[in-house]
Design an enzyme around this catalytic site. Structure first.
Site, PDB file in Angstrom:
ATOM      1  N   GLU A 483       0.806  -1.240   0.233  1.00  0.00           N
ATOM      2  CA  GLU A 483       0.004  -0.044  -0.084  1.00  0.00           C
ATOM      3  C   GLU A 483       0.920   1.296   0.166  1.00  0.00           C
ATOM      4  O   GLU A 483       0.563   2.224  -0.632  1.00  0.00           O
ATOM      5  CB  GLU A 483      -1.105  -0.265   0.986  1.00  0.00           C
ATOM      6  CG  GLU A 483      -1.765   1.281   1.373  1.00  0.00           C
ATOM      7  CD  GLU A 483      -2.805   1.487   0.079  1.00  0.00           C
ATOM      8  OE1 GLU A 483      -2.984   0.719  -0.749  1.00  0.00           O
ATOM      9  OE2 GLU A 483      -3.382   2.628   0.383  1.00  0.00           O
ATOM     10  N   LYS A 487       0.810   4.065  -2.800  1.00  0.00           N
ATOM     11  CA  LYS A 487       0.476   5.466  -2.644  1.00  0.00           C
ATOM     12  C   LYS A 487       1.251   6.432  -3.226  1.00  0.00           C
ATOM     13  O   LYS A 487       1.286   7.378  -3.928  1.00  0.00           O
ATOM     14  CB  LYS A 487       0.583   5.833  -1.186  1.00  0.00           C
ATOM     15  CG  LYS A 487      -0.852   5.418  -0.388  1.00  0.00           C
ATOM     16  CD  LYS A 487      -2.155   6.290  -0.657  1.00  0.00           C
ATOM     17  CE  LYS A 487      -2.796   5.459  -1.913  1.00  0.00           C
ATOM     18  NZ  LYS A 487      -3.596   4.377  -1.414  1.00  0.00           N
ATOM     19  N   GLU A 490       1.315   6.334  -7.390  1.00  0.00           N
ATOM     20  CA  GLU A 490       0.130   6.941  -8.060  1.00  0.00           C
ATOM     21  C   GLU A 490       0.030   8.477  -7.828  1.00  0.00           C
ATOM     22  O   GLU A 490      -0.234   9.155  -8.756  1.00  0.00           O
ATOM     23  CB  GLU A 490      -1.401   6.429  -7.658  1.00  0.00           C
ATOM     24  CG  GLU A 490      -1.492   6.519  -6.080  1.00  0.00           C
ATOM     25  CD  GLU A 490      -2.963   5.988  -5.713  1.00  0.00           C
ATOM     26  OE1 GLU A 490      -3.718   5.578  -6.501  1.00  0.00           O
ATOM     27  OE2 GLU A 490      -2.994   5.390  -4.731  1.00  0.00           O
TER      28      GLU A 490
HETATM   29  C1  F6R Z   1      -5.505   3.671  -4.726  1.00  0.00           C
HETATM   30  C2  F6R Z   1      -6.888   3.533  -5.301  1.00  0.00           C
HETATM   31  C3  F6R Z   1      -7.444   2.317  -6.157  1.00  0.00           C
HETATM   32  C4  F6R Z   1      -8.739   1.725  -5.536  1.00  0.00           C
HETATM   33  C5  F6R Z   1      -9.258   0.710  -6.575  1.00  0.00           C
HETATM   34  C6  F6R Z   1     -10.615   0.033  -6.126  1.00  0.00           C
HETATM   35  O1  F6R Z   1      -5.377   4.706  -3.932  1.00  0.00           O
HETATM   36  O2  F6R Z   1      -7.880   4.213  -4.785  1.00  0.00           O
HETATM   37  O3  F6R Z   1      -6.541   1.361  -6.192  1.00  0.00           O
HETATM   38  O4  F6R Z   1      -8.323   1.211  -4.199  1.00  0.00           O
HETATM   39  O5  F6R Z   1      -9.646   1.284  -7.643  1.00  0.00           O
HETATM   40  O6  F6R Z   1     -11.545   0.780  -5.666  1.00  0.00           O
HETATM   41  P1  F6R Z   1     -12.656   0.593  -4.856  1.00  0.00           P
HETATM   42  O7  F6R Z   1     -12.211   0.373  -3.396  1.00  0.00           O
HETATM   43  O8  F6R Z   1     -13.719   1.657  -5.010  1.00  0.00           O
HETATM   44  O9  F6R Z   1     -13.307  -0.650  -5.463  1.00  0.00           O
END
Ligand code: F6R
Length: 610
Positions: A483, A487, A490
């Site tokens: 993670e 971070k 991205e």
């Molecule tokens: C990273 C991020 C993405 C989301 C992924 C899943 O910071 O935000 O990797 O975690 O697109 O999104 P959800 O949790 O909305 O299904």
């Protein structure tokens, strides 16, 4: 992914549409556009770039109109230029649409329409839908029918709003696979991809279902399936407040959301954790209680950051409940014929509740007869509505594209589920109490780490010239390494990789030299000594070591160039604390490098396409 909004009511529409787009810009920011119905014609203004670019072109004094539609785009088909920006018109410029989703059979539809003499201007799949509706209108002379026929011809997904000069006091909205929320105000309706664009007008909303249309006029609204069957919908109340979707004095949503974590973590366990009994109360799981009791296996599926929290969940649930847990990317799960049995439980984790792959994994689970449980943030979202049971994480709206508070709240809920299952099985009350007590401490402990933000900022500044980072952790901290690396890459565009620390010597160690910062999550637990050995291996190759360490561990300063201390907790909750300095480090690094933290390039918050 793409935000759309439509308004019909008693107020001037141009400002309402732009405001709605700003509230949804995190869904995509490649281009933006509005169509406003004025004096019997459709005025469309659209521009590549962010909503601010579009705003410069919209002269509010020019429009008295009270009806219009708008779009902010995350490009799928066609590059993000002015022509490909939405809204798109039919060939005769009498119909305008905004679309979120993908029309999969657009190529064949386009070919057929061109053969019939219809013309196109853009490279997008969405324009095909606009032209198709126009072609059908030419035949049936009724907008609702034209839209309905078109939706029965297209394959793929859509959140859609349609405006036309033929029936000037009407907006038609529809949904399949892309969210659409209809706000019911006083003499006004506002329909959007997200409740954030609606809350300023009303808290009363309807969540459209797949294959459902809403026909909005000045006198009321009707909902129907695309097969023309009338539908009835429950009216829900939006649960969050306007302040929660504003920056509240912070320079970025991401920083605001990082700093919200003491509260959001507390909100995730509030009313659920019975710390003095060493147990939990999870009303959302009541419907699945029997299946959970007899579950032989749990599969957790998710994408991105949510997948990282799933990995933490795997370790927690296996440890507390001794049930085998597997974690799988939703994008893999859906296409690989995963064996699933009626006694299996599939937990789908998603902040947005709209991620296409995760939603498809839920459908696949249900089709195979297993039980689907959601861990979701956005209330009323598709995953929340399609699972058999579920628990909202209650983290409040997450607007920053990089997920932060959702991650820590997801782990909180996974720990609650671990306790729930553990206490159903062999976990002792005293162990339950010990974990519960540790959980109660977490909000204050996060606060203590946030108080060190200046220290973390100063450290981040020292590494702005580094082009690569390695993140290493073991056990519960391995997903934190993943993670932390996500971070960093991205939002700051610095290449970063996360690895289980011991795996380093099977390859990544070749990268280490005196230019390579290596972030170790080296908290005091049963494998601490092993992590120290891994640190020594990096030091021996002159790598720069940044350690996230447990308070009181003075020895680590002998091995690390920089140390950020975090408070002590039970190992399974360490990820919640260890991730905070990594979120802050990525944030300060990105700010220092001049990156757009809340809207990183090429990304969008809610990934509603495959
Ligand atoms: C990273 C991020 C993405 C989301 C992924 C899943 O910071 O935000 O990797 O975690 O697109 O999104 P959800 O949790 O909305 O299904």
């Amino acid at each position: 992914m793409c935000g759309i909004v439509g308004y019909i009511g008693n107020q001037k529409v141009s400002g309402i549409l732009l405001n709605g787009l700003k509230r949804m810009e995190y869904r995509g920011y490649d281009s933006a556009g509005v169509s406003i119905l004025t004096d019997g014609s459709i005025e469309t203004i659209k521009k590549s770039g962010k909503v601010a670019q579009l705003e410069k072109l919209v002269d509010h004094t020019q429009f008295d109109s009270t009806i219009g539609i708008a779009h902010t785009r995350w490009a799928t088909h066609g590059e993000p230029n002015d022509i490909n920006a939405h809204p798109h018109h039919d060939s005769s410029n009498k119909i305008s649409i905004v679309h979120n989703g993908i029309i999969e059979n657009y190529a064949i539809l386009k070919k057929n329409l061109i053969e019939k003499g219809y013309t196109f201007r853009s490279d997008t799949d969405s324009e095909v839908l606009a032209v198709l509706i126009g072609a059908l209108y030419d035949r049936v002379k009724n907008m609702e029918e034209a839209v309905r026929y078109a939706l029965n011809e297209v394959e793929g997904t859509y959140g859609l709003c349609v405006l036309s000069v033929y029936e000037p006091d009407k907006i038609i909205a529809a949904r399949r696979g892309s969210p659409m929320v209809l706000g019911i105000g006083e003499g006004e309706y506002i329909v959007a991809s997200d409740a954030a664009a609606i809350i300023q007008h009303t808290r009363q909303v309807i969540y459209l279902s797949d294959n459902e249309m809403a026909i909005l006029t000045r006198d009321g609204y009707e909902t129907k399936t695309i097969k023309n069957e009338k539908t009835t919908n429950t009216i829900h109340e939006i649960e969050f407040d306007l302040e929660q979707i504003e920056k509240a004095g912070f320079p970025h949503f991401m920083l605001k959301e990082i700093f919200e974590q003491p509260d959001t973590f507390r909100d995730s366990f509030r009313g659920r954790l019975l710390a003095d009994k060493g147990n939990v109360k999870l009303g959302g799981l009541t419907q699945a209680e029997e299946q959970l009791r007899k579950a032989k296996r749990i599969l957790i599926t998710a994408c991105g950051t949510s997948w990282h929290s799933a990995l933490v969940g795997e370790y927690i649930i296996e440890n507390l409940a001794q049930i085998p847990v597997e974690v799988e990317y939703a994008s893999e799960f859906r296409y690989r014929n995963t064996p699933l049995y009626p006694d299996d439980i599939v937990i789908a984790i998603s902040q947005s509740g709209e991620t296409a792959d995760t939603l498809a994994a839920v459908y696949e689970t249900k089709q195979k007869g297993a039980t689907a449980i959601g861990i979701v943030n956005v209330v009323g979202s598709s995953i929340a509505r399609s699972t058999d049971a579920g628990i909202y994480i209650h983290a409040g709206p997450e607007i920053g594209v990089a997920s932060t508070k959702a991650f820590t709240s997801q782990i909180c809920v996974l720990a609650l589920i671990g306790l729930y299952l553990g206490r159903m099985k062999n976990l002792s009350q005293s162990d339950g109490k010990r974990i519960g007590a540790a959980m109660l401490e977490i909000p204050n402990q996060i606060e203590q780490i946030l108080n060190k933000s200046d220290e973390i900022k100063a450290m981040a500044k020292k590494f702005t010239k580094s082009r690569n980072f390695l993140y290493l952790g073991r056990g519960y901290n391995f997903p934190v390494a993943l993670e932390g690396a996500l971070k960093m890459k991205e939002i700051s565009y610095i290449h970063a990789e996360g690895y289980p620390a011991a795996e380093m010597k099977h390859g990544p160690i070749a990268l280490i030299d005196d230019n390579m910062p290596v972030v170790f999550i080296a908290t005091k637990d049963e494998i601490y000594e092993k992590v120290i050995s891994n640190i020594q291996e990096v030091r021996a190759r002159r790598g720069k070591v940044i350690a996230i360490a447990s308070e009181g561990d003075n020895d680590i300063t002998n091995y690390a160039d920089h140390v950020i201390y975090i408070p002590n907790t039970v190992p399974m909750l360490t990820p919640v604390l260890a991730v905070i300095p990594l979120q802050l480090m990525a944030y300060y690094m990105a700010v220092e490098l001049g990156c757009n933290v809340d809207q990183p390039r090429n990304l969008a918050k809610s990934v509603t396409v495959e």
